[in-house]
Scaffold this active site. Structure first.
Site, PDB file in Angstrom:
ATOM      1  N   GLU A   1      43.834  52.993  37.742  1.00 38.42           N
ATOM      2  CA  GLU A   1      44.573  51.957  38.594  1.00 38.42           C
ATOM      3  C   GLU A   1      45.539  52.756  39.334  1.00 38.42           C
ATOM      4  OE1 GLU A   1      46.001  49.190  35.714  1.00 38.42           O
ATOM      5  OE2 GLU A   1      44.449  48.058  35.860  1.00 38.42           O
TER       6      GLU A   1
ATOM      7  N   ALA B   1      49.010  42.780  37.121  1.00 31.10           N
ATOM      8  CA  ALA B   1      50.078  43.392  36.251  1.00 31.10           C
ATOM      9  C   ALA B   1      50.645  42.689  35.248  1.00 31.10           C
ATOM     10  CB  ALA B   1      51.336  43.375  37.411  1.00 31.10           C
ATOM     11  N   ASP B   2      51.419  43.592  34.325  1.00 34.24           N
ATOM     12  CA  ASP B   2      51.648  43.066  33.029  1.00 34.24           C
ATOM     13  C   ASP B   2      53.069  42.309  33.138  1.00 34.24           C
ATOM     14  OD1 ASP B   2      49.402  43.418  31.242  1.00 34.24           O
ATOM     15  OD2 ASP B   2      49.890  45.506  31.880  1.00 34.24           O
TER      16      ASP B   2
ATOM     17  N   GLY C   1      48.649  48.426  32.645  1.00 39.27           N
ATOM     18  CA  GLY C   1      48.164  48.968  31.462  1.00 39.27           C
ATOM     19  C   GLY C   1      47.521  48.290  30.103  1.00 39.27           C
TER      20      GLY C   1
ATOM     21  N   THR D   1      42.992  38.858  35.950  1.00 44.57           N
ATOM     22  CA  THR D   1      43.383  38.184  37.067  1.00 44.57           C
ATOM     23  C   THR D   1      42.505  38.664  38.257  1.00 44.57           C
ATOM     24  OG1 THR D   1      45.519  38.165  36.300  1.00 44.57           O
ATOM     25  CG2 THR D   1      45.445  37.391  38.588  1.00 44.57           C
TER      26      THR D   1
HETATM   27  C1  5RP Z   1      45.195  46.572  33.151  1.00 46.22           C
HETATM   28  C2  5RP Z   1      46.154  46.028  33.849  1.00 46.22           C
HETATM   29  C3  5RP Z   1      45.993  44.644  34.162  1.00 46.22           C
HETATM   30  O1  5RP Z   1      46.503  44.530  35.754  1.00 46.22           O
HETATM   31  C4  5RP Z   1      47.064  43.884  33.443  1.00 46.22           C
HETATM   32  O2  5RP Z   1      47.036  44.250  32.138  1.00 46.22           O
HETATM   33  C5  5RP Z   1      47.388  42.492  33.896  1.00 46.22           C
HETATM   34  O3  5RP Z   1      46.050  41.893  33.188  1.00 46.22           O
HETATM   35  P1  5RP Z   1      45.706  40.319  33.364  1.00 46.22           P
HETATM   36  O4  5RP Z   1      45.484  39.977  34.662  1.00 46.22           O
HETATM   37  O5  5RP Z   1      44.602  40.052  32.494  1.00 46.22           O
HETATM   38  O6  5RP Z   1      46.889  39.492  33.017  1.00 46.22           O
HETATM   39  O7  5RP Z   1      47.046  46.756  34.295  1.00 46.22           O
HETATM   40  O8  5RP Z   1      45.015  47.847  32.733  1.00 46.22           O
END
Ligand code: 5RP
Length: 220
Positions: free
Chosen positions: A103, A83-84, A95, A31
């Site tokens: 971050e 974020a996850d 993470g 993202t």
């Molecule tokens: C990386 C992160 C990312 O923000 C999280 O994993 C979301 O990733 P994505 O945008 O690919 O879904 O914390 O350490």
């Protein structure tokens, strides 16, 4: 709408939060990568950016934005990152891309944290996504045993070394009833560098990509 289209929509919406002439913080992940692509259109308005990973630094340089050392920067106007998982209080698990430590540091220095997510990341309670914990390599087994005492099931993320030279444990099955308390408890384990709970410093704004458009949410 597929997930990438939602990510792209929130990434573009985040441009409205960028303050021209101010130092920007930029996160890591797919993202955040869409955000960097969109940011190219504003490159001349941005005097410099602090990156939360080497991968993000490389992408920023590729679009012509100067990457600054955080030690040369007093404060950051806005930090934009994904974020996850994120809850209604805008507390997060982060993470998944192993960039959690940088971050969290960039978020701490930023006056405003704008989280950009597709709708799948919004949850009622944090913890279905396994909590990433960055650990000093020699402490890996000790930290894993301590995480088991907290009720978690840690799994070593095999083959991953963070930008800081450390390893990641992904912790399944944690009951995260009070995210701030769990963040503090895990921080107190010797050998832990950072855990992926962002509750002590949650996001200020969530731009959530849904099939009905981008929603702007604030903590409640
Ligand atoms: C990386 C992160 C990312 O923000 C999280 O994993 C979301 O990733 P994505 O945008 O690919 O879904 O914390 O350490």
């Amino acid at each position: 709408m597929d997930q990438n289209a939602l990510k792209k929509a929130v990434a573009e919406a985040a441009l409205a939060h960028v303050e021209p002439g101010e130092i920007l913080g930029v996160g890591t992940g797919s993202t955040a990568n869409f955000f960097i692509e969109a940011l190219a259109a504003m490159r001349d308005d941005i005097p410099g950016a602090v990156a939360s990973s080497q991968a993000t630094a490389d992408r920023l340089k590729a679009i012509g934005i100067e990457v600054l050392d955080l030690n040369s920067v007093g404060s950051i106007s806005v930090y934009v990152d994904g974020a996850d998982e994120i809850n209604a209080a805008l507390e997060m698990i982060k993470g998944g891309g192993a960039a959690l430590t940088r971050e969290k540091i960039v978020a701490a220095v930023s006056r405003k944290f704008v989280c950009i997510c597709d709708a799948s990341k919004k949850v009622d309670g944090l913890g279905t996504f396994p909590l990433p914990v960055e650990v000093i390599p020699m402490a890996r087994s000790y930290v894993a045993r301590e995480l088991v005492k907290l009720g978690g099931s840690p799994v070593y993320r095999d083959g991953v070394v963070t930008d800081n030279g450390n390893v990641i444990l992904d912790v399944w099955n944690l009951s995260i009833d009070v995210p701030r308390r769990m963040e503090e408890r895990i921080n107190n384990i010797v050998g832990v560098v950072t855990n992926g709970l962002f509750a002590l410093r949650p996001a200020d704004v969530l731009l959530l990509g849904t099939a009905d458009g981008v929603q702007t949410l604030r903590a409640h």
